[in-house]
Design a protein around this motif. Structure first.
Motif, PDB file in Angstrom:
ATOM      1  N   THR A 149       0.930  -0.969  -0.138  1.00 39.43           N
ATOM      2  CA  THR A 149       0.208  -0.270   0.031  1.00 39.43           C
ATOM      3  C   THR A 149       0.926   1.213   0.001  1.00 39.43           C
ATOM      4  O   THR A 149       0.666   1.938  -1.057  1.00 39.43           O
ATOM      5  CB  THR A 149      -0.827   0.304   1.735  1.00 39.43           C
ATOM      6  OG1 THR A 149      -2.101  -1.606   1.195  1.00 39.43           O
ATOM      7  CG2 THR A 149      -1.885   1.113   1.385  1.00 39.43           C
ATOM      8  N   CYS A 208       0.733   3.825  -3.212  1.00 37.17           N
ATOM      9  CA  CYS A 208      -0.096   5.899  -2.971  1.00 37.17           C
ATOM     10  C   CYS A 208       1.317   6.289  -3.869  1.00 37.17           C
ATOM     11  O   CYS A 208       0.447   7.790  -4.242  1.00 37.17           O
ATOM     12  CB  CYS A 208       0.630   5.681  -1.179  1.00 37.17           C
ATOM     13  SG  CYS A 208      -0.249   4.953  -0.540  1.00 37.17           S
ATOM     14  N   GLY A 232      -0.842   7.118  -7.179  1.00 32.14           N
ATOM     15  CA  GLY A 232      -2.259   7.520  -7.238  1.00 32.14           C
ATOM     16  C   GLY A 232      -2.389   8.443  -8.199  1.00 32.14           C
ATOM     17  O   GLY A 232      -3.463   8.448  -8.509  1.00 32.14           O
ATOM     18  N   PRO A 246      -3.405  12.516   4.759  1.00 31.62           N
ATOM     19  CA  PRO A 246      -4.736  12.556   4.060  1.00 31.62           C
ATOM     20  C   PRO A 246      -5.691  12.614   4.340  1.00 31.62           C
ATOM     21  O   PRO A 246      -6.640  13.029   3.961  1.00 31.62           O
ATOM     22  CB  PRO A 246      -4.795  10.894   4.002  1.00 31.62           C
ATOM     23  CG  PRO A 246      -3.983  10.976   5.795  1.00 31.62           C
ATOM     24  CD  PRO A 246      -2.737  11.836   5.854  1.00 31.62           C
ATOM     25  N   GLY A 274      -8.499   9.406   2.912  1.00 29.86           N
ATOM     26  CA  GLY A 274      -7.294   8.205   2.517  1.00 29.86           C
ATOM     27  C   GLY A 274      -8.414   6.689   2.621  1.00 29.86           C
ATOM     28  O   GLY A 274      -7.995   5.683   2.158  1.00 29.86           O
ATOM     29  N   LEU A 314       1.491   4.419   6.942  1.00 33.57           N
ATOM     30  CA  LEU A 314       1.587   5.287   5.562  1.00 33.57           C
ATOM     31  C   LEU A 314       1.929   6.422   6.104  1.00 33.57           C
ATOM     32  O   LEU A 314       2.400   7.604   5.228  1.00 33.57           O
ATOM     33  CB  LEU A 314       0.218   5.045   4.966  1.00 33.57           C
ATOM     34  CG  LEU A 314      -0.322   3.819   4.502  1.00 33.57           C
ATOM     35  CD1 LEU A 314      -1.783   3.956   3.973  1.00 33.57           C
ATOM     36  CD2 LEU A 314       0.896   3.626   3.461  1.00 33.57           C
TER      37      LEU A 314
END
Length: 254
Positions: free
Chosen positions: A54, A58, A61, A150, A204, A215
């Motif tokens: 993940t 990110c 994106g 986020p 997020g 993250l």
């Protein structure tokens, strides 16, 4: 962003999944007699895979066309996680629910939650090391972003969104427990993708305390109270609410 950079990122995530798969298989074979250690390591490896992948996702994106590419990758890798990480929750909220209902002991639940946060930290350290090598275009400048917050709305709204998403997600997981596993992973992946589409630009859409810390650890350092309330307390309360409704209210109604 160049297609080669995306390809390198995809290869990196595939390599992580293969390595985690080998580690999980080795753990099951060698430590089957040591139940707690085996459970701890399996949860560490599984959560590491989700957090590491993940973190890399990110960075993709902004790949065109937006947001179709990011949502497609989210769906695809969620399916792969579901198929390769059977038996692991990889989410402290997913561990709280059976703890509340008595499905697992508090000691085992605490062990799994500890494993999830250990894995979150390890994944962050590992990915920062990989990004420092700048093997692909998405990695350029990734370490200089600091707190890439986020949270693009008020704290109250962010709290409500993460709470709501946690409730929807945990209820859905309970509801599809009896579904054939090969269909279940697609249903869960579709739900997660829809939640990311609905709230990804606001909070997020994480609803996983360990993943949130992996993250956005810098944001927790900068503003611990706000981020702990939104990304730890909100999804945990949502999970407890679902467990209470599922175990206490619905049986009485039915």
């Amino acid at each position: 962003m160049a297609g080669g950079g995306v390809g390198t990122s995809l290869l990196l995530m595939a390599g992580i999944m293969v390595a985690v798969g080998l580690c999980r298989r080795l753990t099951r074979r060698r430590l089957r007699a040591h139940q707690r250690l085996c459970a701890f390591l399996l949860e560490v490896f599984s959560t590491f895979q989700i957090c590491a992948c993940t973190n890399e996702l990110c960075l993709l994106g902004n790949v065109e066309p937006k947001p179709h590419t990011a949502l497609t990758l989210t769906y695809g890798f969620t399916v792969l996680h579901g198929l390769t990480l059977t038996g692991s929750t990889c989410n402290p909220c997913g561990t709280l629910q059976p703890m509340w209902g008595g499905g697992i002991s508090v000691k085992m639940g605490g062990l799994k939650i500890a494993a999830q946060f250990v894995a979150a930290v390890l994944a962050r350290v590992f990915m920062h090391f990989v990004w420092s090598l700048e093997m692909a275009e998405p990695h350029f400048g990734a370490l200089s972003q600091g707190c890439s917050s986020p949270m693009q709305t008020t704290e109250t709204q962010a709290f409500c969104i993460e709470l709501l998403f946690s409730v929807v997600f945990q209820l859905s997981v309970l509801r599809v427990e009896g579904v054939n596993p090969k269909y279940k992973v697609h249903l869960i992946a579709l739900l997660i993708t829809m939640l990311v589409y609905a709230g990804g630009n606001l909070t997020g859409a994480i609803f996983n305390p360990a993943l949130a810390f992996s993250l956005h650890a810098n944001c927790f350092y900068d503003n611990f109270f706000s981020y702990s309330v939104v990304y730890w307390i909100a999804p945990s309360l949502g999970t407890i609410l679902v467990a209470f409704i599922w175990d206490e209210i619905l049986p009485r109604i039915s």
